[in-house]
Motif scaffolding. Structure first.
Motif, PDB file in Angstrom:
ATOM      1  N   LEU A  57       0.915  -1.167   0.088  1.00 36.13           N
ATOM      2  CA  LEU A  57      -0.057   0.075  -0.110  1.00 36.13           C
ATOM      3  C   LEU A  57       0.687   1.294   0.183  1.00 36.13           C
ATOM      4  CD1 LEU A  57      -2.888  -0.831   2.455  1.00 36.13           C
ATOM      5  CD2 LEU A  57      -2.861  -0.982   0.049  1.00 36.13           C
ATOM      6  N   ARG A  58       1.861   1.300   0.620  1.00 29.68           N
ATOM      7  CA  ARG A  58       2.645   2.231   0.873  1.00 29.68           C
ATOM      8  C   ARG A  58       3.496   2.620  -0.402  1.00 29.68           C
ATOM      9  NH1 ARG A  58       5.029   4.997   5.047  1.00 29.68           N
ATOM     10  NH2 ARG A  58       7.347   4.965   4.520  1.00 29.68           N
ATOM     11  N   HIS A  59       3.860   1.417  -1.040  1.00 25.60           N
ATOM     12  CA  HIS A  59       4.640   1.336  -2.319  1.00 25.60           C
ATOM     13  C   HIS A  59       3.553   2.211  -3.552  1.00 25.60           C
ATOM     14  CE1 HIS A  59       8.339  -0.801  -1.936  1.00 25.60           C
ATOM     15  NE2 HIS A  59       7.725  -1.474  -0.895  1.00 25.60           N
ATOM     16  N   SER A  60       2.703   1.651  -3.500  1.00 25.48           N
ATOM     17  CA  SER A  60       1.641   1.840  -4.515  1.00 25.48           C
ATOM     18  C   SER A  60       1.118   3.423  -4.407  1.00 25.48           C
ATOM     19  CB  SER A  60       0.249   1.029  -4.389  1.00 25.48           C
ATOM     20  OG  SER A  60      -0.398   1.229  -3.447  1.00 25.48           O
ATOM     21  N   HIS A  61       0.986   3.831  -2.997  1.00 25.16           N
ATOM     22  CA  HIS A  61       0.517   5.297  -2.832  1.00 25.16           C
ATOM     23  C   HIS A  61       1.719   6.341  -3.332  1.00 25.16           C
ATOM     24  CE1 HIS A  61      -1.196   8.601  -0.998  1.00 25.16           C
ATOM     25  NE2 HIS A  61      -0.108   8.820  -0.059  1.00 25.16           N
ATOM     26  N   ALA A  62       2.965   5.794  -3.174  1.00 25.69           N
ATOM     27  CA  ALA A  62       4.068   6.754  -3.388  1.00 25.69           C
ATOM     28  C   ALA A  62       4.300   6.572  -4.960  1.00 25.69           C
ATOM     29  CB  ALA A  62       5.236   6.279  -2.993  1.00 25.69           C
ATOM     30  N   THR A  63       3.954   5.509  -5.494  1.00 26.91           N
ATOM     31  CA  THR A  63       4.172   5.425  -6.875  1.00 26.91           C
ATOM     32  C   THR A  63       2.904   6.151  -7.606  1.00 26.91           C
ATOM     33  OG1 THR A  63       4.809   3.095  -6.925  1.00 26.91           O
ATOM     34  CG2 THR A  63       4.024   3.925  -9.020  1.00 26.91           C
TER      35      THR A  63
END
Length: 131
Positions: free
Chosen positions: A75-81
């Motif tokens: 979720l953190r990765h996708s949000h940053a992306t």
């Protein structure tokens, strides 16, 4: 919202979606929230802060129920992306994620598009199911 993260770090998470803020306010009113941890460990909501392990277990249950295979950290990765793909500066993303190093934030920007697409599809399914 302040989040106590790994290594004793405290991060501020911005709630910038009006729909999520409205749901959070409803949740707070329904449970008579006045102070303390927002997501509590005990079943009746009177316990201490929710641990990472407890949050992870709940996340796995939600994913199994919805048929989605996404790790909670993704979720953190996708949000940053999504932020970077939308043109938000990596410095702003770094601050939002609470990273000390810009290099760490750049790793988040390299998320596989397939995972980001899975998360977007899960959101669409959730939104359609609630209509």
């Amino acid at each position: 919202m302040r989040i106590h993260g790994k290594g004793g770090s405290v991060r501020t998470v911005l709630l910038d979606d009006r729909g999520y803020v409205a749901l959070l306010k409803l949740y707070l009113a329904r449970f008579g929230y006045t102070t303390g941890p927002l997501f509590r460990a005990s079943i009746n909501g009177a316990g201490g802060p929710l641990s990472y392990d407890a949050a992870h277990h709940r996340w796995q249950t939600y994913c199994a129920t919805s048929g989605v295979e996404i790790d909670i950290h993704q979720l953190r990765h996708s949000h940053a992306t999504e932020l970077i793909n939308a043109g938000v500066s990596s410095e702003a993303v770094r601050r939002r994620l609470g990273h000390a190093s810009a290099e760490t934030t750049q790793l988040y920007a390299l998320l596989d598009d397939k995972v980001a697409a899975e998360i977007r599809a899960a959101r669409r399914r959730r939104d359609q199911a609630t209509r």
